[in-house]
Motif scaffolding. Structure first.
Motif, PDB file in Angstrom:
ATOM      1  N   VAL A 143       0.940  -1.355   0.208  1.00  0.00           N
ATOM      2  CA  VAL A 143       0.002  -0.143  -0.184  1.00  0.00           C
ATOM      3  C   VAL A 143       0.040   0.687   0.771  1.00  0.00           C
ATOM      4  CG1 VAL A 143      -1.644  -1.001   1.382  1.00  0.00           C
ATOM      5  CG2 VAL A 143      -0.020   0.104   2.657  1.00  0.00           C
ATOM      6  N   GLN A 144       0.284   2.026  -0.254  1.00  0.00           N
ATOM      7  CA  GLN A 144       1.124   3.688  -0.327  1.00  0.00           C
ATOM      8  C   GLN A 144       1.467   4.213   0.995  1.00  0.00           C
ATOM      9  OE1 GLN A 144       2.273   5.151  -2.763  1.00  0.00           O
ATOM     10  NE2 GLN A 144       1.318   3.142  -3.859  1.00  0.00           N
ATOM     11  N   MET A 145       2.269   4.343   1.718  1.00  0.00           N
ATOM     12  CA  MET A 145       2.623   5.196   3.159  1.00  0.00           C
ATOM     13  C   MET A 145       1.833   6.026   3.463  1.00  0.00           C
ATOM     14  SD  MET A 145       5.403   3.638   4.376  1.00  0.00           S
ATOM     15  CE  MET A 145       6.194   4.235   4.893  1.00  0.00           C
ATOM     16  N   GLU A 146       1.295   6.515   2.376  1.00  0.00           N
ATOM     17  CA  GLU A 146       0.038   7.793   2.418  1.00  0.00           C
ATOM     18  C   GLU A 146      -1.191   7.296   3.108  1.00  0.00           C
ATOM     19  OE1 GLU A 146       1.379   8.230  -0.552  1.00  0.00           O
ATOM     20  OE2 GLU A 146       3.406   9.152   0.403  1.00  0.00           O
ATOM     21  N   SER A 147      -1.712   6.084   2.122  1.00  0.00           N
ATOM     22  CA  SER A 147      -2.203   5.164   2.964  1.00  0.00           C
ATOM     23  C   SER A 147      -3.336   5.265   4.947  1.00  0.00           C
ATOM     24  CB  SER A 147      -3.219   4.172   2.170  1.00  0.00           C
ATOM     25  OG  SER A 147      -2.993   4.847   0.782  1.00  0.00           O
ATOM     26  N   LEU A 148      -1.307   4.899   4.965  1.00  0.00           N
ATOM     27  CA  LEU A 148      -1.406   4.476   6.491  1.00  0.00           C
ATOM     28  C   LEU A 148      -1.231   5.424   7.595  1.00  0.00           C
ATOM     29  CD1 LEU A 148       1.905   2.035   5.819  1.00  0.00           C
ATOM     30  CD2 LEU A 148      -0.586   1.346   6.235  1.00  0.00           C
ATOM     31  N   SER A 149      -0.655   6.440   6.843  1.00  0.00           N
ATOM     32  CA  SER A 149      -1.882   7.644   7.475  1.00  0.00           C
ATOM     33  C   SER A 149      -3.092   7.863   8.085  1.00  0.00           C
ATOM     34  CB  SER A 149      -0.994   8.995   7.031  1.00  0.00           C
ATOM     35  OG  SER A 149       0.415   8.498   6.938  1.00  0.00           O
ATOM     36  N   THR A 150      -3.797   7.707   6.275  1.00  0.00           N
ATOM     37  CA  THR A 150      -5.068   8.095   6.283  1.00  0.00           C
ATOM     38  C   THR A 150      -5.771   6.834   7.355  1.00  0.00           C
ATOM     39  OG1 THR A 150      -4.533   9.430   4.859  1.00  0.00           O
ATOM     40  CG2 THR A 150      -6.724   8.850   5.484  1.00  0.00           C
ATOM     41  N   ALA A 151      -5.872   5.785   7.463  1.00  0.00           N
ATOM     42  CA  ALA A 151      -5.774   4.709   8.164  1.00  0.00           C
ATOM     43  C   ALA A 151      -6.044   4.212   9.445  1.00  0.00           C
ATOM     44  CB  ALA A 151      -5.860   3.369   6.452  1.00  0.00           C
ATOM     45  N   LEU A 152      -4.808   5.236   9.576  1.00  0.00           N
ATOM     46  CA  LEU A 152      -4.879   5.407  11.211  1.00  0.00           C
ATOM     47  C   LEU A 152      -6.351   5.661  12.294  1.00  0.00           C
ATOM     48  CD1 LEU A 152      -1.360   5.871  11.931  1.00  0.00           C
ATOM     49  CD2 LEU A 152      -2.437   3.656  13.188  1.00  0.00           C
ATOM     50  N   SER A 153      -7.275   6.493  11.280  1.00  0.00           N
ATOM     51  CA  SER A 153      -7.830   7.172  12.375  1.00  0.00           C
ATOM     52  C   SER A 153      -9.096   5.924  12.185  1.00  0.00           C
ATOM     53  CB  SER A 153      -8.303   8.833  11.216  1.00  0.00           C
ATOM     54  OG  SER A 153      -8.411   8.241  10.158  1.00  0.00           O
ATOM     55  N   GLN A 154      -8.667   4.969  11.570  1.00  0.00           N
ATOM     56  CA  GLN A 154     -10.346   3.912  11.390  1.00  0.00           C
ATOM     57  C   GLN A 154      -9.264   2.805  11.767  1.00  0.00           C
ATOM     58  OE1 GLN A 154      -9.040   4.610   6.948  1.00  0.00           O
ATOM     59  NE2 GLN A 154     -11.656   3.972   6.169  1.00  0.00           N
ATOM     60  N   PRO A 157      -9.009   3.577  17.610  1.00  0.00           N
ATOM     61  CA  PRO A 157     -10.797   4.223  18.762  1.00  0.00           C
ATOM     62  C   PRO A 157     -10.075   5.320  18.490  1.00  0.00           C
ATOM     63  CG  PRO A 157      -8.933   2.366  20.065  1.00  0.00           C
ATOM     64  CD  PRO A 157      -8.175   2.636  18.817  1.00  0.00           C
ATOM     65  N   GLU A 158     -11.262   6.559  18.691  1.00  0.00           N
ATOM     66  CA  GLU A 158     -11.032   7.545  19.007  1.00  0.00           C
ATOM     67  C   GLU A 158     -10.368   8.198  19.769  1.00  0.00           C
ATOM     68  OE1 GLU A 158     -13.802  12.042  18.776  1.00  0.00           O
ATOM     69  OE2 GLU A 158     -15.073   9.857  17.288  1.00  0.00           O
ATOM     70  N   ARG A 159     -10.562   8.078  21.121  1.00  0.00           N
ATOM     71  CA  ARG A 159      -9.351   7.717  22.661  1.00  0.00           C
ATOM     72  C   ARG A 159      -8.071   7.619  21.930  1.00  0.00           C
ATOM     73  NH1 ARG A 159     -10.913   2.431  23.283  1.00  0.00           N
ATOM     74  NH2 ARG A 159      -9.687   1.246  23.797  1.00  0.00           N
ATOM     75  N   ASN A 160      -7.420   7.929  21.179  1.00  0.00           N
ATOM     76  CA  ASN A 160      -6.380   6.910  20.835  1.00  0.00           C
ATOM     77  C   ASN A 160      -5.611   7.629  19.353  1.00  0.00           C
ATOM     78  OD1 ASN A 160      -5.691   5.633  22.987  1.00  0.00           O
ATOM     79  ND2 ASN A 160      -5.858   3.776  21.792  1.00  0.00           N
ATOM     80  N   HIS A 161      -6.954   8.542  19.372  1.00  0.00           N
ATOM     81  CA  HIS A 161      -5.825   9.071  17.729  1.00  0.00           C
ATOM     82  C   HIS A 161      -5.077  10.523  18.375  1.00  0.00           C
ATOM     83  CE1 HIS A 161      -9.973   8.819  15.070  1.00  0.00           C
ATOM     84  NE2 HIS A 161      -9.503   7.709  15.240  1.00  0.00           N
ATOM     85  N   ARG A 162      -5.129  10.874  19.346  1.00  0.00           N
ATOM     86  CA  ARG A 162      -4.320  12.200  19.418  1.00  0.00           C
ATOM     87  C   ARG A 162      -2.626  11.293  19.632  1.00  0.00           C
ATOM     88  NH1 ARG A 162      -6.193   9.442  25.238  1.00  0.00           N
ATOM     89  NH2 ARG A 162      -3.754   9.682  25.901  1.00  0.00           N
ATOM     90  N   PHE A 163      -2.570  10.061  19.593  1.00  0.00           N
ATOM     91  CA  PHE A 163      -1.200   9.229  19.296  1.00  0.00           C
ATOM     92  C   PHE A 163      -1.090   8.842  17.524  1.00  0.00           C
ATOM     93  CE2 PHE A 163      -2.787   7.313  23.416  1.00  0.00           C
ATOM     94  CZ  PHE A 163      -2.044   8.077  24.170  1.00  0.00           C
ATOM     95  N   ILE A 164      -2.168   9.861  17.177  1.00  0.00           N
ATOM     96  CA  ILE A 164      -1.523   9.270  15.433  1.00  0.00           C
ATOM     97  C   ILE A 164      -0.162  10.108  14.767  1.00  0.00           C
ATOM     98  CG2 ILE A 164      -2.315   9.945  13.129  1.00  0.00           C
ATOM     99  CD1 ILE A 164      -5.548   8.947  14.106  1.00  0.00           C
ATOM    100  N   PRO A 165      -0.006  11.453  15.134  1.00  0.00           N
ATOM    101  CA  PRO A 165       1.430  11.550  14.860  1.00  0.00           C
ATOM    102  C   PRO A 165       2.285  11.122  15.387  1.00  0.00           C
ATOM    103  CG  PRO A 165      -0.147  13.354  15.611  1.00  0.00           C
ATOM    104  CD  PRO A 165      -0.555  12.191  15.939  1.00  0.00           C
ATOM    105  N   ALA A 166       2.471  10.289  16.740  1.00  0.00           N
ATOM    106  CA  ALA A 166       3.761   9.381  16.551  1.00  0.00           C
ATOM    107  C   ALA A 166       3.784   8.316  15.837  1.00  0.00           C
ATOM    108  CB  ALA A 166       3.236   9.043  18.069  1.00  0.00           C
TER     109      ALA A 166
END
Length: 184
Positions: A143-154, A157-166
């Motif tokens: 897959v594309q690296m960018e797709s991984l970044s986008t898919a993290l929000s899916q 869980p929403e309570r962990n979205h603050r960890f997406i940048p890390a």
């Protein structure tokens, strides 16, 4: 195009989340996916595996007798699955925890990535799975690296979205290290 991977480790290493993330990223790219998680009865420390098959066309069974790619996060997983990698296949190893000296496979490509060390250096050992996903995607182009970044929000869980940048940083670092190991 068709790619397949078996990711194996122990409970608590995020094996199932890694497979789930790959699946969401592939779906976001319009690909067909089969995701098959399996884990022991223990919450932490038991065996955890998942297979992910990504294809442009129809995806059949998620069961992989001889995976083309194996990502192992612990020694027990190498001992259990190392001999099953298809000749000509790829083995991505968490060299922080796994010793490959006893494997005796010259018919596959082995890429050691110190996943635990990288995750610890980034500030959170729990990101070992993201380092592994980054290494896998960098080496296979599944897959594309960018797709991984986008898919993290899916996948998270929403309570962990603050960890997406890390997590994105862990994915990128795993990718960079894997590429450098392949070129060496």
């Amino acid at each position: 195009m068709r790619t397949e991977v078996l990711i194996a480790g122990f409970g608590g290493q995020g094996v199932l989340l890694a497979g789930n993330l790959l699946s969401y990223a592939a779906i976001d790219e319009g690909k067909n996916v089969s995701y098959f998680p399996a884990y022991g009865v223990e919450k932490r420390g038991g065996s955890a595996t998942c297979t992910v098959v990504i294809a442009d066309g129809t995806v059949g069974s998620p069961v992989l007798g001889q995976p083309a790619v194996l990502v192992v996060l612990n020694q027990a997983s190498l001992e259990r699955f190392g001999a099953k990698v298809r000749p000509g296949g790829l083995l991505i190893v968490n060299s922080s925890l796994v010793d490959i000296t006893e494997l005796n496979r010259s018919d596959i490509t082995i890429i050691p990535v110190p996943m635990n060390d990288i995750a610890t250096d980034l500030g959170d050992l729990r990101m070992v799975n993201m380092v592994a996903v980054g290494a896998y995607v960098a080496l296979t182009g599944a897959v594309q690296m960018e797709s991984l970044s986008t898919a993290l929000s899916q996948a998270l869980p929403e309570r962990n979205h603050r960890f997406i940048p890390a997590n994105v940083k862990a994915i990128e670092t795993g990718a960079q290290v894997a590429k450098s190991k392949k070129e060496a």
